[in-house]
Design an enzyme around this catalytic site. Structure first.
Site, PDB file in Angstrom:
ATOM      1  N   ASP A  13       0.834  -1.207   0.000  1.00 45.33           N
ATOM      2  CA  ASP A  13       0.000   0.000   0.000  1.00 45.33           C
ATOM      3  C   ASP A  13       0.871   1.262   0.000  1.00 45.33           C
ATOM      4  O   ASP A  13       1.967   1.260   0.562  1.00 45.33           O
ATOM      5  CB  ASP A  13      -0.909  -0.018   1.249  1.00 45.33           C
ATOM      6  CG  ASP A  13      -2.074   0.950   1.099  1.00 45.33           C
ATOM      7  OD1 ASP A  13      -2.285   1.491   0.006  1.00 45.33           O
ATOM      8  OD2 ASP A  13      -2.765   1.168   2.116  1.00 45.33           O
ATOM      9  N   GLY A  16       0.394   5.331  -4.540  1.00 46.84           N
ATOM     10  CA  GLY A  16      -0.180   6.603  -4.978  1.00 46.84           C
ATOM     11  C   GLY A  16       0.317   7.753  -4.106  1.00 46.84           C
ATOM     12  O   GLY A  16       0.745   8.801  -4.613  1.00 46.84           O
ATOM     13  N   HIS A  30       3.417   3.128  -8.869  1.00 46.36           N
ATOM     14  CA  HIS A  30       3.274   1.695  -9.148  1.00 46.36           C
ATOM     15  C   HIS A  30       4.556   1.151  -9.796  1.00 46.36           C
ATOM     16  O   HIS A  30       4.987   0.050  -9.481  1.00 46.36           O
ATOM     17  CB  HIS A  30       2.065   1.437 -10.051  1.00 46.36           C
ATOM     18  CG  HIS A  30       0.748   1.825  -9.426  1.00 46.36           C
ATOM     19  ND1 HIS A  30       0.414   1.482  -8.130  1.00 46.36           N
ATOM     20  CD2 HIS A  30      -0.313   2.527  -9.915  1.00 46.36           C
ATOM     21  CE1 HIS A  30      -0.795   1.958  -7.858  1.00 46.36           C
ATOM     22  NE2 HIS A  30      -1.262   2.600  -8.907  1.00 46.36           N
ATOM     23  N   LEU A 124      11.347 -20.761  -3.541  1.00 43.87           N
ATOM     24  CA  LEU A 124      10.336 -19.842  -2.999  1.00 43.87           C
ATOM     25  C   LEU A 124       9.092 -19.937  -3.862  1.00 43.87           C
ATOM     26  O   LEU A 124       9.185 -20.016  -5.085  1.00 43.87           O
ATOM     27  CB  LEU A 124      10.878 -18.395  -3.052  1.00 43.87           C
ATOM     28  CG  LEU A 124       9.884 -17.286  -2.705  1.00 43.87           C
ATOM     29  CD1 LEU A 124       9.658 -17.228  -1.184  1.00 43.87           C
ATOM     30  CD2 LEU A 124      10.388 -15.920  -3.185  1.00 43.87           C
TER      31      LEU A 124
HETATM   32  C1  FPP Z   1      -1.518   0.119  -3.575  1.00 38.69           C
HETATM   33  O1  FPP Z   1      -1.142   1.448  -3.662  1.00 38.69           O
HETATM   34  C2  FPP Z   1      -0.959  -0.681  -4.667  1.00 38.69           C
HETATM   35  C3  FPP Z   1      -1.671  -1.278  -5.680  1.00 38.69           C
HETATM   36  C4  FPP Z   1      -3.120  -1.174  -5.807  1.00 38.69           C
HETATM   37  C5  FPP Z   1      -1.002  -2.049  -6.751  1.00 38.69           C
HETATM   38  C6  FPP Z   1       0.272  -2.760  -6.410  1.00 38.69           C
HETATM   39  C7  FPP Z   1       0.934  -3.123  -7.676  1.00 38.69           C
HETATM   40  C8  FPP Z   1       2.261  -3.101  -7.925  1.00 38.69           C
HETATM   41  C9  FPP Z   1       3.293  -2.789  -6.919  1.00 38.69           C
HETATM   42  C10 FPP Z   1       2.748  -3.370  -9.312  1.00 38.69           C
HETATM   43  C11 FPP Z   1       2.709  -4.726  -9.879  1.00 38.69           C
HETATM   44  C12 FPP Z   1       2.949  -5.866  -8.963  1.00 38.69           C
HETATM   45  C13 FPP Z   1       3.629  -6.990  -9.288  1.00 38.69           C
HETATM   46  C14 FPP Z   1       3.529  -8.147  -8.364  1.00 38.69           C
HETATM   47  C15 FPP Z   1       4.491  -7.103 -10.479  1.00 38.69           C
HETATM   48  P1  FPP Z   1      -2.287   2.561  -3.801  1.00 38.69           P
HETATM   49  O2  FPP Z   1      -2.431   2.906  -5.241  1.00 38.69           O
HETATM   50  O3  FPP Z   1      -3.530   2.078  -3.143  1.00 38.69           O
HETATM   51  O4  FPP Z   1      -1.639   3.734  -3.004  1.00 38.69           O
HETATM   52  P2  FPP Z   1      -2.382   4.865  -2.154  1.00 38.69           P
HETATM   53  O5  FPP Z   1      -3.143   4.162  -1.077  1.00 38.69           O
HETATM   54  O6  FPP Z   1      -1.265   5.695  -1.648  1.00 38.69           O
HETATM   55  O7  FPP Z   1      -3.276   5.585  -3.131  1.00 38.69           O
END
Ligand code: FPP
Length: 233
Positions: A13, A16, A30, A124
């Site tokens: 998390d 963003g 991301h 793993l």
């Molecule tokens: C949360 O941050 C993150 C996500 C919804 C996506 C996570 C995806 C990746 C790290 C990329 C791809 C993953 C792999 C396994 C290759 P948020 O957007 O909710 O952040 P915020 O809460 O600060 O808005």
């Protein structure tokens, strides 16, 4: 000897917020998050963790603006495909949990291909939760149990916690010992509600793009200090 969790599950998390804090587009958060994914896979493998589950896309994430959903899908598929040869080399087996029916045929094929090409990995298991949510998983499992009862293959009194576990997407995996959620939010947000019943929880105040080797090592140290009692004394 330091206690190493066999299974770590992470809610990644804060991508963003990390991007916004730097005046960047959310998407760039991301992209930076993918580098943290790679760092954690390496660190998990090196420290002897057997299962690493990452919450990559929740069933609720479809509700984000279409441009972000598309960008996330593309980033996810591209990064996993690009990293597959290296994952094979490192002995990492990839498994996906969650629904598959809402992806395009092309994405479904790609996921299957990645699972097949990494199937021999024995260092793993990397579990990617993709279009996953715990309630959705429990609903699917409950339907499948009910259908067996309807067909007379199972009696209602045979339903116990082992049987339910065996119908979840995580059927042949150990439950997570440690659940980490980055960014300081302290909730599970529909993630592994059944499997995390006895897991230790850790909510570091760090955004996912900053969660690299050092933060991973800190999480292991925090876990080693915990005293798990499983309801006993
Ligand atoms: C949360 O941050 C993150 C996500 C919804 C996506 C996570 C995806 C990746 C790290 C990329 C791809 C993953 C792999 C396994 C290759 P948020 O957007 O909710 O952040 P915020 O809460 O600060 O808005």
């Amino acid at each position: 000897m330091e206690k190493i969790p066999a299974h770590i599950a992470i809610i990644m998390d804060g991508n963003g917020r990390w991007a916004e804090a730097q005046g960047k587009e959310r998407y760039e958060g991301h992209i930076e998050g993918v580098a943290s994914v790679k760092a954690c896979i390496k660190a998990a493998r090196k420290s002897g963790v057997r299962y690493l589950t990452l919450y990559a896309f929740s069933t609720e994430n479809w509700g984000r603006p279409q441009a972000e959903v598309d960008a996330l899908m593309q980033l996810f598929c591209q990064s996993v495909t690009k990293e597959t040869p290296e994952l094979v080399e490192q002995g990492v087996r990839v498994r996906f949990i969650g629904r598959r029916d809402r992806f395009s045929e092309e994405v479904r094929e790609r996921l299957l291909h990645i699972e097949r090409s990494t199937a021999e990995g024995d260092k793993l298991t990397l579990v990617l939760a993709f279009d996953y949510s715990s309630r959705d998983e429990l609903v699917r499992a409950t339907r499948s149990v009910a259908e067996k009862v309807e067909r007379g293959e199972l009696k209602a009194e045979q339903i116990d916690d082992k049987l339910i576990s065996a119908h979840l997407d995580t059927a042949d995996m150990p439950d997570p010992d440690l659940v980490i959620r980055t960014s300081g939010e302290c909730r599970l947000s529909n993630f592994m509600l059944w499997q995390a019943s006895y897991a230790e929880m850790y909510f570091p105040q760090i955004m996912w793009p900053d969660f690299r080797e050092e933060a991973f090592a800190k999480a292991l140290a925090v876990y080693a200090e915990r005293n798990r009692r499983y309801g006993l004394l």
